[in-house]
Design a protein around this motif. Structure first.
Motif, mmCIF file in Angstrom:
data_model
loop_
_atom_site.group_PDB
_atom_site.id
_atom_site.type_symbol
_atom_site.label_atom_id
_atom_site.label_comp_id
_atom_site.label_asym_id
_atom_site.label_seq_id
_atom_site.Cartn_x
_atom_site.Cartn_y
_atom_site.Cartn_z
ATOM 1 N N ILE A 37 -0.330 45.359 107.104
ATOM 2 C CA ILE A 37 0.893 46.115 106.825
ATOM 3 C C ILE A 37 2.117 45.363 107.338
ATOM 4 C CG2 ILE A 37 2.160 48.228 107.411
ATOM 5 C CD1 ILE A 37 -0.566 49.679 107.340
ATOM 6 N N PHE A 42 3.774 48.449 103.727
ATOM 7 C CA PHE A 42 2.809 49.526 103.535
ATOM 8 C C PHE A 42 2.387 49.685 102.080
ATOM 9 C CE2 PHE A 42 1.943 54.040 102.589
ATOM 10 C CZ PHE A 42 0.787 54.194 103.350
ATOM 11 N N ALA A 45 0.116 46.783 100.863
ATOM 12 C CA ALA A 45 -1.178 46.666 101.536
ATOM 13 C C ALA A 45 -2.211 47.525 100.816
ATOM 14 C CB ALA A 45 -1.049 47.102 102.989
ATOM 15 N N LYS A 68 -4.818 55.780 102.656
ATOM 16 C CA LYS A 68 -3.912 54.892 103.390
ATOM 17 C C LYS A 68 -2.929 55.672 104.253
ATOM 18 C CE LYS A 68 -1.229 52.164 101.010
ATOM 19 N NZ LYS A 68 -0.661 51.069 100.194
ATOM 20 N N ALA A 72 -2.068 55.226 108.177
ATOM 21 C CA ALA A 72 -0.702 55.041 108.681
ATOM 22 C C ALA A 72 -0.397 56.032 109.798
ATOM 23 C CB ALA A 72 0.299 55.211 107.537
ATOM 24 N N THR A 119 4.624 46.232 112.677
ATOM 25 C CA THR A 119 3.887 47.200 111.864
ATOM 26 C C THR A 119 4.656 48.504 111.759
ATOM 27 O OG1 THR A 119 1.796 46.233 112.615
ATOM 28 C CG2 THR A 119 1.691 48.403 111.593
#
Length: 209
Positions: A37, A42, A45, A68, A72, A119
């Motif tokens: 990421i 994001f 990815a 996902k 996150a 990130t």
């Protein structure tokens, strides 16, 4: 009419492993996700790429993180815990630290968390519902710093402590920006000057030489 097949999957949260082996696997998956990421963002990815980076089967990733977004959320929570632990280590020895060492310890927090911060930047900029976390992290950081300052200099007034905490947080961010540009460490005299300024600033606030 749109299909509802994917909706229950999006609403499921991450699976919390109970055994050591599962915890280690989740840690490896999250580490891989953080790297992908940070590099790709994001939206770009993919779960397949994250699984491959971790050396895991895609089914193993989906077992713990059904989508996902759940991954996150777990990364955002993990970042908050990492920041908390970093400040608590300083807090545990704050009263015994010299002004010089306290200034350096605080200034090093964001610098040492640079990889994790990359990130977080990618995540918090990806979705509007996550961007509110930025202010939450900022408020928490100010509170951690204020608590440390109170332990080290209990004579300071609460309003002064909060003001100094805000100044220190911005100084910490500035040091990271001066030391690392676009993920690459740079070597200039500015970071050293900023460290010295911070030491002198804290000494003046604490009433110490």
């Amino acid at each position: 009419m749109s299909s509802n097949k994917s909706r229950p999957n999006r609403q499921r949260s991450a699976l919390e492993p109970q055994r050591r082996r599962g915890k280690d696997r989740v840690a490896a998956l999250m580490e891989a996700a953080a790297g992908v990421i940070a590099e790709r963002g994001f939206e770009s990815a993919t779960m397949a790429e994250i699984a491959a980076r971790a050396g895991a089967q895609i089914g193993s990733l989906y077992r713990f993180f059904p989508n996902k977004e759940a991954l996150a959320d777990a990364l955002i929570y993990r970042y908050g815990e990492i920041v908390r632990e970093a400040f608590e280590k300083i807090e545990a020895r704050a009263s015994a630290l010299s002004v010089h060492d306290l200034a350096d310890a605080l200034l090093n927090v964001l610098f040492e968390l640079h990889g994790e911060s990359q990130t977080m930047v990618a995540l918090l900029e990806a979705r509007s519902e996550w961007s509110v976390k930025r202010n939450e992290f900022r408020r928490a950081a100010v509170q951690y710093i204020a608590r440390i300052l109170t332990l080290r200099a209990p004579h300071l007034r609460p309003d002064t402590v909060e003001d100094v905490a805000v100044v220190l947080l911005h100084t910490m961010k500035t040091l990271k920006a001066l030391t690392i540009q676009q993920g690459v460490a740079i070597n200039t005299g500015a970071p050293a000057e900023l460290r010295e300024m911070t030491r002198l600033y804290l000494a003046s606030k604490f009433g110490e030489k």
